[in-house]
Design an enzyme around this catalytic site. Structure first.
Site, PDB file in Angstrom:
ATOM      1  N   ASP A  59       0.896  -1.247   0.104  1.00  0.00           N
ATOM      2  CA  ASP A  59       0.129   0.113   0.042  1.00  0.00           C
ATOM      3  C   ASP A  59       0.761   1.168   0.001  1.00  0.00           C
ATOM      4  O   ASP A  59       1.664   1.403   1.028  1.00  0.00           O
ATOM      5  CB  ASP A  59      -0.826  -0.004   1.400  1.00  0.00           C
ATOM      6  N   VAL A  60       0.765   2.109  -1.105  1.00  0.00           N
ATOM      7  CA  VAL A  60       1.815   3.146  -1.125  1.00  0.00           C
ATOM      8  C   VAL A  60       1.548   4.559  -0.516  1.00  0.00           C
ATOM      9  O   VAL A  60       2.032   5.440  -0.648  1.00  0.00           O
ATOM     10  CB  VAL A  60       2.136   3.615  -2.536  1.00  0.00           C
ATOM     11  N   TYR A 152      -9.936  16.737  -6.133  1.00  0.00           N
ATOM     12  CA  TYR A 152      -9.282  16.177  -7.362  1.00  0.00           C
ATOM     13  C   TYR A 152      -8.322  17.091  -8.061  1.00  0.00           C
ATOM     14  O   TYR A 152      -7.100  17.040  -8.109  1.00  0.00           O
ATOM     15  CB  TYR A 152     -10.049  15.318  -8.600  1.00  0.00           C
ATOM     16  N   LYS A 156      -4.137  16.786  -7.809  1.00  0.00           N
ATOM     17  CA  LYS A 156      -3.369  16.938  -9.119  1.00  0.00           C
ATOM     18  C   LYS A 156      -2.592  17.833  -9.014  1.00  0.00           C
ATOM     19  O   LYS A 156      -1.420  17.861  -9.660  1.00  0.00           O
ATOM     20  CB  LYS A 156      -4.286  16.433 -10.149  1.00  0.00           C
ATOM     21  N   THR A 187      -9.732   3.700 -21.179  1.00  0.00           N
ATOM     22  CA  THR A 187      -9.440   2.561 -20.303  1.00  0.00           C
ATOM     23  C   THR A 187     -10.831   1.814 -20.105  1.00  0.00           C
ATOM     24  O   THR A 187     -11.847   2.470 -20.592  1.00  0.00           O
ATOM     25  CB  THR A 187      -8.989   2.928 -18.988  1.00  0.00           C
TER      26      THR A 187
END
Ligand SMILES: NC(=O)c1ccc[n+]([C@@H]2O[C@H](COP(=O)([O-])OP(=O)(O)OC[C@H]3O[C@@H](n4cnc5c(N)ncnc54)[C@H](OP(=O)(O)O)[C@@H]3O)[C@@H](O)[C@H]2O)c1
Length: 234
Positions: A59-60, A152, A156, A187
């Site tokens: 888990d980063v 968000y 970012k 995707t």
């Protein structure tokens, strides 16, 4: 200078919609790719999994986990050449005046904390070798903000600022730090979420991977601190 093949490349989120294309592209180019994902289930990225690709469950968002994972990798391989920080995600739907703190925190965790922790510990291990490449995933929303997607956008934009700061810090060590800014990528998840969209206008994941691979190459050694739009025609 690392050679253009046989490098040790870490791809966080390397089994995801965009990440898998990056993993495959580096592996096909002859690099050793280590995919870091929090869920063991993503280890099942066969048929793409070959001897060029290894899977590391971690888990980063967790600093101890990131630190141990990268130290172990350094011990195993002797080097970390390239880090691609793909982990990230999108939550939106409320204006700032109605935004739950939980959504704010979740975006900062998933997008900014993950990039920070991986870049912090990878740089620590790259500096003694005097070479490295770090490529982060920001987003178009960092520059071209939209209503109801504040957490968000800010997370970012934070990735972009982190990229610029670290590029300056790592300049003396021949380590470049850059970010790509996708808009909407073709995707499976996006096709499912927007079934009526014109998919032909969306960049393919492999086209994003090509830009990432270029940033990791020696040809891109003069580029550091850049935020590169990869919007395509969208
Ligand atoms: N797709 C787009 O249109 C688009 C547009 C703009 C920017 N971006 C950015 O591009 C990047 C890739 O997007 P994507 O569409 O490929 O996303 P994705 O398919 O969700 O891939 C992200 C991967 O990271 C994993 N992950 C999430 N949190 C983690 C953690 N704490 N530790 C380890 N692994 C974790 C996810 O696994 P789980 O299944 O466990 O969550 C998933 O496999 C993201 O940073 C995204 O914000 C994408």
């Amino acid at each position: 200078m690392a050679s253009e093949t046989g490098r040790v490349v870490i791809v966080s989120g390397g089994a995801g919609g965009v990440g898998l294309a990056i993993t495959r592209r580096f592996a096909d180019g002859g690099d050793q790719v280590f995919v870091v994902e929090r869920h063991e289930a993503h280890g099942n990225i066969a048929p793409h999994l070959n001897e060029q690709i290894s899977f590391i469950p971690a888990d980063v968002t967790d600093e101890a986990s990131v630190s141990t994972t990268l130290d172990d990798l350094q011990t195993q391989t002797g080097r970390i050449d390239v880090l691609v920080n793909v982990v990230g995600g999108y939550m939106a739907g409320q204006p700032v005046h109605e935004l739950p703190v939980a959504t704010w925190d979740a975006m900062m965790q998933l997008n900014l904390r993950t990039a920070f922790l991986m870049a912090k510990h990878a740089a620590r291990l790259m500096i003694p070798r005097d070479w490295g490449r770090i490529i982060n995933f920001s987003a178009r929303a960092a520059r071209d903000t939209a209503a109801n997607a504040g957490a968000y956008a800010v997370s970012k934009a934070g990735v972009l600022a982190l990229t610029e700061v670290q590029a300056k810090e790592l300049l003396p060590f021949h380590i470049t730090v850059n970010a790509v800014l996708p808009s909407i990528v073709d995707t499976p998840a996006n096709r499912q979420a927007m079934p009526d969209a014109d998919f032909a206008r969306w960049p393919k994941a492999d086209e994003i991977a090509q830009v990432v691979q270029f940033l990791a190459s020696d040809a891109a050694k003069l580029i550091s601190g850049a935020g590169i739009p990869v919007y395509g025609q969208w």
